[in-house]
Design a protein around this motif. Structure first.
Motif, short mmCIF file in Angstrom:
data_model
loop_
_atom_site.label_atom_id
_atom_site.label_comp_id
_atom_site.label_asym_id
_atom_site.label_seq_id
_atom_site.Cartn_x
_atom_site.Cartn_y
_atom_site.Cartn_z
N THR A 20 0.82 -1.21 0.00
CA THR A 20 0.00 0.00 0.00
C THR A 20 0.85 1.25 0.00
O THR A 20 1.98 1.26 0.49
CB THR A 20 -0.93 0.02 1.23
N ILE A 21 0.29 2.30 -0.56
CA ILE A 21 0.91 3.62 -0.58
C ILE A 21 -0.06 4.54 0.15
O ILE A 21 -1.21 4.67 -0.27
CB ILE A 21 1.13 4.11 -2.03
N CYS A 22 0.38 5.10 1.24
CA CYS A 22 -0.48 5.99 2.03
C CYS A 22 -0.10 7.43 1.76
O CYS A 22 1.09 7.78 1.73
CB CYS A 22 -0.34 5.70 3.51
N ALA A 23 -1.10 8.27 1.61
CA ALA A 23 -0.86 9.69 1.36
C ALA A 23 0.00 10.30 2.46
O ALA A 23 0.90 11.10 2.20
CB ALA A 23 -2.19 10.43 1.23
N LYS A 24 -0.24 9.90 3.71
CA LYS A 24 0.51 10.46 4.84
C LYS A 24 2.00 10.13 4.79
O LYS A 24 2.82 10.85 5.34
CB LYS A 24 -0.07 9.96 6.17
N GLU A 25 2.35 9.03 4.12
CA GLU A 25 3.76 8.65 3.99
C GLU A 25 4.50 9.51 2.97
O GLU A 25 5.72 9.44 2.87
CB GLU A 25 3.88 7.18 3.59
N LEU A 26 3.76 10.29 2.20
CA LEU A 26 4.37 11.08 1.13
C LEU A 26 4.40 12.59 1.44
O LEU A 26 4.72 13.38 0.58
CB LEU A 26 3.60 10.84 -0.18
N LEU A 27 4.05 12.96 2.66
CA LEU A 27 3.96 14.38 3.00
C LEU A 27 5.31 15.09 2.99
O LEU A 27 5.34 16.32 2.96
CB LEU A 27 3.25 14.55 4.35
N HIS A 28 6.40 14.34 3.01
CA HIS A 28 7.72 14.97 2.91
C HIS A 28 7.97 15.49 1.48
O HIS A 28 8.89 16.27 1.26
CB HIS A 28 8.82 13.99 3.33
N LEU A 29 7.14 15.07 0.53
CA LEU A 29 7.29 15.50 -0.86
C LEU A 29 6.50 16.77 -1.19
O LEU A 29 6.75 17.41 -2.20
CB LEU A 29 6.83 14.38 -1.80
N GLY A 30 5.51 17.09 -0.34
CA GLY A 30 4.68 18.27 -0.60
C GLY A 30 3.55 18.36 0.42
O GLY A 30 3.43 17.51 1.30
N SER A 31 2.73 19.38 0.27
CA SER A 31 1.61 19.56 1.19
C SER A 31 0.60 18.44 1.00
O SER A 31 0.59 17.77 -0.03
CB SER A 31 0.94 20.91 0.94
N ARG A 32 -0.29 18.27 1.97
CA ARG A 32 -1.30 17.21 1.87
C ARG A 32 -2.17 17.42 0.64
O ARG A 32 -2.49 16.48 -0.08
CB ARG A 32 -2.15 17.19 3.16
N ALA A 33 -2.56 18.66 0.38
CA ALA A 33 -3.40 18.95 -0.78
C ALA A 33 -2.69 18.58 -2.09
O ALA A 33 -3.29 17.99 -2.99
CB ALA A 33 -3.82 20.41 -0.79
N ALA A 34 -1.40 18.92 -2.18
CA ALA A 34 -0.63 18.62 -3.39
C ALA A 34 -0.46 17.11 -3.58
O ALA A 34 -0.59 16.58 -4.69
CB ALA A 34 0.73 19.30 -3.33
N GLY A 54 -7.18 7.70 1.43
CA GLY A 54 -5.75 7.93 1.67
C GLY A 54 -4.86 6.72 1.46
O GLY A 54 -3.67 6.78 1.71
N VAL A 55 -5.41 5.61 0.97
CA VAL A 55 -4.63 4.38 0.77
C VAL A 55 -4.77 3.93 -0.69
O VAL A 55 -5.88 3.81 -1.21
CB VAL A 55 -5.09 3.25 1.72
N TYR A 56 -3.63 3.67 -1.31
CA TYR A 56 -3.57 3.32 -2.74
C TYR A 56 -2.68 2.10 -2.95
O TYR A 56 -1.84 1.78 -2.10
CB TYR A 56 -3.01 4.50 -3.55
N VAL A 57 -2.85 1.44 -4.08
CA VAL A 57 -1.95 0.36 -4.50
C VAL A 57 -1.66 0.53 -5.98
O VAL A 57 -2.42 1.17 -6.70
CB VAL A 57 -2.55 -1.05 -4.27
N ARG A 58 -0.56 -0.06 -6.39
CA ARG A 58 -0.24 -0.07 -7.82
C ARG A 58 -0.89 -1.31 -8.43
O ARG A 58 -0.83 -2.39 -7.85
CB ARG A 58 1.26 -0.13 -8.03
#
Length: 198
Positions: A20-34, A54-58
């Motif tokens: 899984t890919i969680c949006a919260k795990e990617l916040l170091h890359l940009g704002s939550r909205a982005a 907030g949870v995705y998969v490839r």
């Protein structure tokens, strides 16, 4: 494709099936909205599938095209993220143990967390909150037996337990017997009668 979406794709390249890919795990890359907007674009383009908020998969790419990852792989990853115990439903366990010929139509798992649904393409996977005793022995064969017996209910459990007694190893029978303290009274009594005293 914008830079953030491209970066997310690159960072998630090579993840195992169902990871899984969680949006919260990617916040170091940009704002939550982005991040949310980039993930939404990636879903629209078919690079990701939205499983839940907030949870995705490839998707898995094969020679026949893209498909959703296996439900068990996704459930396992979601459980790991949330710190939950998750196991297949009693109907699936009963089928696997040969106690019923009914094959579950939907993917249903029992969880120590809240009940919810995950979407994997056209398939909906249901996570149902279960009492602690049904998850006490985890995904071991003894745990499958407990969930199958719970699904069968008090009327059919004794007969099923007698049939399984000859198929299970002494260690598995000991595991079932050792769980009596957390089992409901009706099942603890049946386990005592069949496994311990029988």
């Amino acid at each position: 494709m914008n830079t953030l979406a491209k970066t997310i794709l690159e960072r998630t390249e090579g993840l195992p099936e169902g990871a899984t890919i969680c949006a919260k795990e990617l916040l170091h890359l940009g704002s939550r909205a982005a991040v949310d907007q980039a993930l939404s674009r990636l879903v629209k383009r078919g690079h990701f599938m939205r499983v839940s908020r907030g949870v995705y998969v490839r998707p898995v790419e094969s020679r026949f095209g893209k498909r959703a990852p296996s439900a068990s792989a996704v459930v396992e990853h979601v459980a790991g993220i949330k710190g939950e115990t998750v196991a297949p439903h009693g109907a699936a366990a009963a089928n696997k143990l040969g106690l019923t010929t009914q094959v579950p139509v939907r993917s249903v798992y029992l969880t120590s967390g809240p009940s919810r649904r995950l979407k994997l393409g056209s398939e909906v996977v249901e996570l149902r909150h279960a009492p602690r005793w049904q998850l006490a022995l985890g995904n071991h064969p003894a745990g499958e037996v407990l969930r199958a017996l719970a699904w069968l209910g008090p009327e059919k459990a004794v007969e099923a337990l007698r049939a399984l007694k000859h198929k299970l190893s002494p260690q598995e029978l000991n595991e079932i017997a050792s769980a009596r303290a957390v089992l409901p009274s009706w099942l603890a009594k049946q386990v005592s009668e069949v496994v311990v005293n029988g």
